[in-house]
Scaffold this active site. Structure first.
Site, PDB file in Angstrom:
ATOM      1  CG  MET A 159      41.077  44.690  39.429  1.00 54.77           C
ATOM      2  SD  MET A 159      41.515  45.011  41.139  1.00 54.77           S
ATOM      3  CE  MET A 159      43.234  45.388  41.003  1.00 54.77           C
ATOM      4  N   GLY A 160      40.349  46.810  35.073  1.00 57.55           N
ATOM      5  CA  GLY A 160      40.427  47.931  34.130  1.00 57.55           C
ATOM      6  C   GLY A 160      41.852  48.387  33.891  1.00 57.55           C
ATOM      7  CD  GLU A 206      48.331  45.640  22.984  1.00 58.54           C
ATOM      8  OE1 GLU A 206      47.958  44.545  22.517  1.00 58.54           O
ATOM      9  OE2 GLU A 206      47.790  46.719  22.673  1.00 58.54           O
ATOM     10  CG  HIS A 208      44.200  43.650  31.132  1.00 57.76           C
ATOM     11  ND1 HIS A 208      44.870  44.813  31.402  1.00 57.76           N
ATOM     12  CD2 HIS A 208      44.015  43.040  32.335  1.00 57.76           C
ATOM     13  CE1 HIS A 208      45.088  44.923  32.707  1.00 57.76           C
ATOM     14  NE2 HIS A 208      44.588  43.854  33.290  1.00 57.76           N
ATOM     15  CE  LYS A 213      52.256  41.153  36.899  1.00 58.73           C
ATOM     16  NZ  LYS A 213      51.544  42.356  37.210  1.00 58.73           N
ATOM     17  CB  SER A 221      51.969  45.476  35.785  1.00 57.57           C
ATOM     18  OG  SER A 221      51.341  45.957  36.951  1.00 57.57           O
ATOM     19  NE  ARG A 225      49.377  47.883  42.503  1.00 58.27           N
ATOM     20  CZ  ARG A 225      48.582  46.844  42.755  1.00 58.27           C
ATOM     21  NH1 ARG A 225      48.824  45.683  42.177  1.00 58.27           N
ATOM     22  NH2 ARG A 225      47.545  46.961  43.573  1.00 58.27           N
TER      23      ARG A 225
HETATM   24  O1  PAF Z   1      44.083  40.211  38.410  1.00 55.79           O
HETATM   25  C1  PAF Z   1      43.239  41.105  38.642  1.00 55.79           C
HETATM   26  O2  PAF Z   1      43.140  42.098  37.921  1.00 55.79           O
HETATM   27  C2  PAF Z   1      42.313  40.973  39.840  1.00 55.79           C
HETATM   28  O3  PAF Z   1      42.956  40.379  40.905  1.00 55.79           O
HETATM   29  C3  PAF Z   1      41.001  40.228  39.493  1.00 55.79           C
HETATM   30  C4  PAF Z   1      41.267  38.781  39.108  1.00 55.79           C
HETATM   31  C5  PAF Z   1      40.274  40.946  38.373  1.00 55.79           C
HETATM   32  C6  PAF Z   1      40.085  40.210  40.723  1.00 55.79           C
HETATM   33  O4  PAF Z   1      39.757  41.490  41.143  1.00 55.79           O
END
Ligand code: PAF
Length: 284
Positions: free
Chosen positions: A30-31, A35, A37, A151, A187, A189
Site C-alpha cells: 500500500m506504498g 526497509e 517492503h 509481520k 510498519s 503506521r
Molecule cells: O499488507 C498490505 O500492505 C496489504 O494488506 C496488501 C497485501 C498490499 C493488500 O492491500
C-alpha cells in the site's frame, strides 16, 4: 523501471514478459515503503526475472472508522526507492481502475474461519478486502511468486490458504519482519507515532520475547496465564491491548497443550494507532 496506472497498460507489458518466458515476482504494497517492503522487493529480484511492485491503498480493507484518509502516502519517495532496486515495474492504479463499479462489490473473496480470528474480530471485513484485492492483483499480474511480510502473520496465513483453496499457481513467500534496533517492527503506521510513543511501542516485541523465554523454560506452560501476563505488561506501558494469543502456527487457533509449532500474535492500540507483531516458535 516502468510505471503503470491502468490495467490495459500493465497487461500489454506483461504479455511481452510472458512471451519471453520470464518468471514474475509480485510484491503487493500500500506504498509508504520502508526497509521491510524493500527487502521483499530485493528477494523477488533475486528469485524472479521480472519484479512488479504494486502500490495501492485498498479502500475495501479499511472500516469506516479507520485511517483510510490519513494512511501515509509517499508515491515519489517510493518510486525513488524502488528504482534503486531491481524492480522492473510499478503498478499504481487509481481506486476506479480496481473498483470500476465502486468498492462495494457483490463478488468477494472471503475466508470466513481464519478471517474472524484475531485482527478480523476487531476489524470486521478487513480480510475480505485484503483477499479480494490480492486476488485481483494476482489475476492482473499473473505472478509465479508473491512476497508478503511475516509481520502480518494472519494475512500471510490467509493468503497461503487462499492460493491453495483457489488452485492458483503462485508460490507465496513470507519474509522475516524487519525491526528497528529497539525491536519495534517496521510498519507504515509507525509514522503516526512520536519518538516517545515509538519507545513505548517496543513493549509489544518485549512482551513477545518474554513469553517465548517462559515457553522455552517451562515444560508445562499454561498458555492462558502467559497471555494474561503479557496483556498486563502491555497495559502497564500505556497501550490498550486488543489481544495477545498463543496459537497453533498453522490453524491460528488457541494452542493446545502439546502443540509444538506456535505463533504468538499481539495487537494493541497506542492512542489512535493500531500496532501488530508476532513471533513464531518451535518447542522441542
Ligand atoms: O499488507 C498490505 O500492505 C496489504 O494488506 C496488501 C497485501 C498490499 C493488500 O492491500
Amino acid at each position: 523501471m516502468q510505471i503503470f496506472q491502468t490495467i490495459a497498460d500493465l497487461r500489454q507489458a506483461l504479455k511481452l514478459v510472458k512471451n519471453d518466458g520470464l518468471s514474475i515476482g509480485l510484491v503487493p504494497t500500500m506504498g509508504n515503503l520502508h526497509e521491510g517492503h524493500l527487502s521483499l522487493v530485493s528477494s523477488a529480484g533475486k528469485q524472479c526475472d521480472f519484479v512488479i511492485t504494486t502500490i495501492f491503498v485498498n479502500p475495501t480493507q479499511f472500516s469506516p472508522n479507520e485511517d483510510l484518509q490519513n494512511y501515509p502516502r509517499s508515491f515519489d519517495v517510493d518510486i525513488k526507492a524502488l528504482s534503486s532496486l531491481n524492480c522492473d515495474a510499478v503498478f499504481a492504479p487509481k481506486v476506479e481502475e480496481i473498483y470500476p463499479a465502486g468498492p462495494a462489490l457483490d463478488t468477494l473473496v472471503t475466508t470466513p474461519s481464519l478471517s474472524k480470528l484475531h485482527c478480523g474480530a476487531s476489524r470486521p471485513g478487513h480480510f475480505d478486502g485484503v483477499c479480494t484485492v490480492v486476488t485481483k492483483l494476482f489475476n492482473l499480474c499473473q505472478p509465479d511468486k508473491a512476497y508478503f511480510g511475516e509481520k502480518d502473520y494472519q494475512q500471510l496465513t490467509i493468503i497461503k490458504n487462499l492460493v491453495q483453496d483457489l488452485n492458483l499457481p503462485i508460490e507465496i513467500i513470507g519474509m522475516p519482519t524487519t525491526r528497528e534496533t529497539s525491536g519495534l517492527a517496521l510498519s507504515s503506521r509507525n509514522n503516526y507515532l512520536s519518538l516517545e510513543q515509538k519507545q513505548q511501542a517496543t513493549i509489544l516485541y518485549q512482551s513477545l520475547k518474554n513469553t517465548v523465554k517462559t515457553l522455552e523454560q517451562d515444560s508445562n506452560p499454561i498458555f492462558s496465564e502467559l497471555e494474561q501476563v503479557a496483556l498486563k505488561l502491555i497495559s502497564s506501558a500505556g497501550l490498550d491491548p486488543d489481544y495477545f494469543s498463543i496459537c497453533n502456527a498453522k490453524s491460528l487457533l488457541p494452542a493446545k497443550p502439546g502443540d509444538k509449532d506456535l505463533v504468538l500474535l499481539v495487537a494493541a492500540n497506542l492512542e489512535n494507532t493500531r500496532l501488530i507483531d508476532n513471533i513464531s516458535i518451535k518447542l522441542i
